[in-house]
Scaffold this motif. Sequence first.
Motif, PDB file in Angstrom:
ATOM      1  N   ASP A  36      -6.289  -5.779   5.476  1.00  0.00           N
ATOM      2  CA  ASP A  36      -7.222  -6.533   6.342  1.00  0.00           C
ATOM      3  C   ASP A  36      -8.384  -5.662   6.788  1.00  0.00           C
ATOM      4  O   ASP A  36      -8.594  -5.415   7.976  1.00  0.00           O
ATOM      5  CB  ASP A  36      -6.486  -7.109   7.565  1.00  0.00           C
ATOM      6  CG  ASP A  36      -5.415  -8.104   7.175  1.00  0.00           C
ATOM      7  OD1 ASP A  36      -5.628  -8.851   6.192  1.00  0.00           O
ATOM      8  OD2 ASP A  36      -4.358  -8.128   7.835  1.00  0.00           O
ATOM      9  N   LEU A  37      -9.162  -5.194   5.820  1.00  0.00           N
ATOM     10  CA  LEU A  37     -10.266  -4.261   6.050  1.00  0.00           C
ATOM     11  C   LEU A  37      -9.748  -2.976   6.699  1.00  0.00           C
ATOM     12  O   LEU A  37     -10.333  -2.418   7.608  1.00  0.00           O
ATOM     13  CB  LEU A  37     -11.376  -4.898   6.896  1.00  0.00           C
ATOM     14  CG  LEU A  37     -12.791  -4.364   6.655  1.00  0.00           C
ATOM     15  CD1 LEU A  37     -13.195  -4.502   5.188  1.00  0.00           C
ATOM     16  CD2 LEU A  37     -13.808  -5.049   7.545  1.00  0.00           C
ATOM     17  N   GLU A  38      -8.581  -2.549   6.205  1.00  0.00           N
ATOM     18  CA  GLU A  38      -7.953  -1.287   6.576  1.00  0.00           C
ATOM     19  C   GLU A  38      -7.536  -1.225   8.047  1.00  0.00           C
ATOM     20  O   GLU A  38      -7.398  -0.132   8.617  1.00  0.00           O
ATOM     21  CB  GLU A  38      -8.857  -0.079   6.261  1.00  0.00           C
ATOM     22  CG  GLU A  38      -9.281   0.024   4.820  1.00  0.00           C
ATOM     23  CD  GLU A  38     -10.424  -0.911   4.479  1.00  0.00           C
ATOM     24  OE1 GLU A  38     -11.413  -0.965   5.235  1.00  0.00           O
ATOM     25  OE2 GLU A  38     -10.331  -1.614   3.455  1.00  0.00           O
ATOM     26  N   THR A  39      -7.314  -2.370   8.675  1.00  0.00           N
ATOM     27  CA  THR A  39      -6.918  -2.393  10.082  1.00  0.00           C
ATOM     28  C   THR A  39      -5.414  -2.573  10.268  1.00  0.00           C
ATOM     29  O   THR A  39      -4.907  -2.428  11.380  1.00  0.00           O
ATOM     30  CB  THR A  39      -7.631  -3.526  10.837  1.00  0.00           C
ATOM     31  OG1 THR A  39      -7.237  -4.788  10.278  1.00  0.00           O
ATOM     32  CG2 THR A  39      -9.143  -3.374  10.754  1.00  0.00           C
ATOM     33  N   ALA A  40      -4.687  -2.894   9.215  1.00  0.00           N
ATOM     34  CA  ALA A  40      -3.248  -3.150   9.325  1.00  0.00           C
ATOM     35  C   ALA A  40      -2.492  -1.867   9.646  1.00  0.00           C
ATOM     36  O   ALA A  40      -3.017  -0.757   9.458  1.00  0.00           O
ATOM     37  CB  ALA A  40      -2.732  -3.744   8.014  1.00  0.00           C
ATOM     38  N   PRO A  41      -1.260  -1.979  10.146  1.00  0.00           N
ATOM     39  CA  PRO A  41      -0.454  -0.778  10.339  1.00  0.00           C
ATOM     40  C   PRO A  41      -0.412   0.039   9.046  1.00  0.00           C
ATOM     41  O   PRO A  41      -0.244  -0.502   7.953  1.00  0.00           O
ATOM     42  CB  PRO A  41       0.918  -1.339  10.715  1.00  0.00           C
ATOM     43  CG  PRO A  41       0.626  -2.661  11.335  1.00  0.00           C
ATOM     44  CD  PRO A  41      -0.551  -3.203  10.575  1.00  0.00           C
ATOM     45  N   ILE A  42      -0.545   1.340   9.170  1.00  0.00           N
ATOM     46  CA  ILE A  42      -0.709   2.179   7.980  1.00  0.00           C
ATOM     47  C   ILE A  42       0.489   2.132   7.041  1.00  0.00           C
ATOM     48  O   ILE A  42       0.302   2.129   5.814  1.00  0.00           O
ATOM     49  CB  ILE A  42      -1.091   3.606   8.407  1.00  0.00           C
ATOM     50  CG1 ILE A  42      -2.514   3.585   8.994  1.00  0.00           C
ATOM     51  CG2 ILE A  42      -1.022   4.577   7.232  1.00  0.00           C
ATOM     52  CD1 ILE A  42      -3.002   4.899   9.539  1.00  0.00           C
ATOM     53  N   PRO A  43       1.741   2.064   7.519  1.00  0.00           N
ATOM     54  CA  PRO A  43       2.844   1.928   6.557  1.00  0.00           C
ATOM     55  C   PRO A  43       2.709   0.694   5.672  1.00  0.00           C
ATOM     56  O   PRO A  43       3.076   0.735   4.487  1.00  0.00           O
ATOM     57  CB  PRO A  43       4.073   1.849   7.458  1.00  0.00           C
ATOM     58  CG  PRO A  43       3.684   2.619   8.686  1.00  0.00           C
ATOM     59  CD  PRO A  43       2.242   2.271   8.903  1.00  0.00           C
ATOM     60  N   ASP A  44       2.183  -0.404   6.217  1.00  0.00           N
ATOM     61  CA  ASP A  44       1.986  -1.607   5.414  1.00  0.00           C
ATOM     62  C   ASP A  44       0.931  -1.363   4.340  1.00  0.00           C
ATOM     63  O   ASP A  44       1.080  -1.789   3.186  1.00  0.00           O
ATOM     64  CB  ASP A  44       1.561  -2.778   6.301  1.00  0.00           C
ATOM     65  CG  ASP A  44       2.634  -3.195   7.286  1.00  0.00           C
ATOM     66  OD1 ASP A  44       3.794  -2.739   7.147  1.00  0.00           O
ATOM     67  OD2 ASP A  44       2.311  -3.969   8.209  1.00  0.00           O
ATOM     68  N   SER A  45      -0.139  -0.670   4.711  1.00  0.00           N
ATOM     69  CA  SER A  45      -1.198  -0.372   3.742  1.00  0.00           C
ATOM     70  C   SER A  45      -0.701   0.588   2.663  1.00  0.00           C
ATOM     71  O   SER A  45      -1.075   0.474   1.493  1.00  0.00           O
ATOM     72  CB  SER A  45      -2.409   0.226   4.461  1.00  0.00           C
ATOM     73  OG  SER A  45      -3.006  -0.722   5.319  1.00  0.00           O
ATOM     74  N   ALA A  46       0.155   1.533   3.044  1.00  0.00           N
ATOM     75  CA  ALA A  46       0.709   2.463   2.064  1.00  0.00           C
ATOM     76  C   ALA A  46       1.553   1.725   1.034  1.00  0.00           C
ATOM     77  O   ALA A  46       1.576   2.096  -0.150  1.00  0.00           O
ATOM     78  CB  ALA A  46       1.536   3.530   2.769  1.00  0.00           C
ATOM     79  N   LEU A  95       7.431   6.556   0.209  1.00  0.00           N
ATOM     80  CA  LEU A  95       7.493   5.366  -0.649  1.00  0.00           C
ATOM     81  C   LEU A  95       7.519   5.705  -2.134  1.00  0.00           C
ATOM     82  O   LEU A  95       7.136   4.887  -2.970  1.00  0.00           O
ATOM     83  CB  LEU A  95       6.296   4.440  -0.335  1.00  0.00           C
ATOM     84  CG  LEU A  95       6.206   3.908   1.095  1.00  0.00           C
ATOM     85  CD1 LEU A  95       4.970   3.041   1.267  1.00  0.00           C
ATOM     86  CD2 LEU A  95       7.468   3.147   1.487  1.00  0.00           C
ATOM     87  N   GLY A  96       7.939   6.913  -2.459  1.00  0.00           N
ATOM     88  CA  GLY A  96       8.141   7.249  -3.859  1.00  0.00           C
ATOM     89  C   GLY A  96       6.940   7.774  -4.599  1.00  0.00           C
ATOM     90  O   GLY A  96       6.994   7.961  -5.821  1.00  0.00           O
ATOM     91  N   GLY A  97       5.861   8.059  -3.902  1.00  0.00           N
ATOM     92  CA  GLY A  97       4.642   8.487  -4.583  1.00  0.00           C
ATOM     93  C   GLY A  97       4.652   9.923  -5.071  1.00  0.00           C
ATOM     94  O   GLY A  97       3.800  10.309  -5.882  1.00  0.00           O
ATOM     95  N   ALA A  98       5.604  10.722  -4.641  1.00  0.00           N
ATOM     96  CA  ALA A  98       5.600  12.142  -5.004  1.00  0.00           C
ATOM     97  C   ALA A  98       5.705  12.355  -6.504  1.00  0.00           C
ATOM     98  O   ALA A  98       5.204  13.358  -7.029  1.00  0.00           O
ATOM     99  CB  ALA A  98       6.740  12.872  -4.295  1.00  0.00           C
ATOM    100  N   THR A  99       6.330  11.435  -7.221  1.00  0.00           N
ATOM    101  CA  THR A  99       6.481  11.574  -8.668  1.00  0.00           C
ATOM    102  C   THR A  99       5.385  10.855  -9.446  1.00  0.00           C
ATOM    103  O   THR A  99       5.355  10.937 -10.681  1.00  0.00           O
ATOM    104  CB  THR A  99       7.843  11.030  -9.127  1.00  0.00           C
ATOM    105  OG1 THR A  99       7.923   9.631  -8.812  1.00  0.00           O
ATOM    106  CG2 THR A  99       8.982  11.781  -8.441  1.00  0.00           C
ATOM    107  N   LYS A 100       4.496  10.163  -8.737  1.00  0.00           N
ATOM    108  CA  LYS A 100       3.481   9.357  -9.415  1.00  0.00           C
ATOM    109  C   LYS A 100       2.056   9.802  -9.125  1.00  0.00           C
ATOM    110  O   LYS A 100       1.106   9.215  -9.657  1.00  0.00           O
ATOM    111  CB  LYS A 100       3.654   7.882  -9.032  1.00  0.00           C
ATOM    112  CG  LYS A 100       4.983   7.299  -9.482  1.00  0.00           C
ATOM    113  CD  LYS A 100       5.109   5.828  -9.146  1.00  0.00           C
ATOM    114  CE  LYS A 100       6.446   5.268  -9.649  1.00  0.00           C
ATOM    115  NZ  LYS A 100       6.567   3.820  -9.367  1.00  0.00           N
ATOM    116  N   VAL A 101       1.895  10.818  -8.275  1.00  0.00           N
ATOM    117  CA  VAL A 101       0.566  11.275  -7.883  1.00  0.00           C
ATOM    118  C   VAL A 101       0.426  12.749  -8.233  1.00  0.00           C
ATOM    119  O   VAL A 101       1.265  13.565  -7.852  1.00  0.00           O
ATOM    120  CB  VAL A 101       0.331  11.075  -6.373  1.00  0.00           C
ATOM    121  CG1 VAL A 101      -1.071  11.563  -5.984  1.00  0.00           C
ATOM    122  CG2 VAL A 101       0.501   9.607  -5.998  1.00  0.00           C
TER     123      VAL A 101
END
Length: 275
Positions: free
Chosen positions: A90-100, A138-144
């Motif tokens: 929502d234009l980057e206003t949502a809680p950050i865990p949701d955006s992640a 959220l599992g990004g350590a193996t994908k980034v």
Amino acid sequence: MRARRTRRTARLLAVTAVAALCALGLTAPASAADTPPPGADDWSCKTDSAHPNPVVLVNGTFKTSYENWLTLSPALAHAGYCVFSFEYGDLETAPIPDSAAELRDFVNAVLGATGAKKVDIVGHSQGGMMPRYYVKFLGGATKVDDVVGIVPSNHGTSNPLALAAGATVCPSCVDQTAGSDFLQKLNADPEAPVGPDYTVITTRHDEVVLPYTSAFLNGPDAYVTNVLLQDRCPLDTTEHDQAPKSPLVEQWVLNALGRKGPADPAFVPRCVSTG
């Protein structure tokens, strides 16, 4: 009488929010929403051996991808990268865990389309910090492979306008307030989990993330590089909002993406005017 007071309070909160956003330099043109920046979102793009990782651009709070990456996106595409951007939270206003979580899903889509094993992430402000939640939880350590943060809010800001905006329209602004519960969880040791390489690019003239040193990450030099633009170019006047459009920032981003490990702390960029 009570109804009139409620309406006056609502108007005051709305005015406070708009004033806060303007003072932070964070308002964005609504007409650019859902329009990718030049060079981005070619879903037929395939990576090559020289540029094996597609680049995912993550914009900052109240920013559209188009406005945020109008300069850097075509520069990365011209350099040979497959570039992708998206709108979130929502234009980057949502809680950050949701955006992640949205970032996680977008990265999976990019990997599926390109056939790549990992992505590089370049983010501005919230977009430079939020990917760390994806990596850590959220599992990004193996994908980034690389996280490059441009004036990221890694330890939040002491700017009181962030909390004022958060009280009205912006839960992510509350998350980005120094000392927030969210940031205490995110920055619990280790701040930079093993997996990606981390490059932080910030400026002494940041007027949004205060103090500017709150952008820096703690971690081993082998995979964490903190860059202060003025250490190499003392006369550089880059501020928070325009940092993604800075030719100096662009050089550091390309350095970080183009080598094994984070940006080279010994890199000597060409100092260029930001005026």
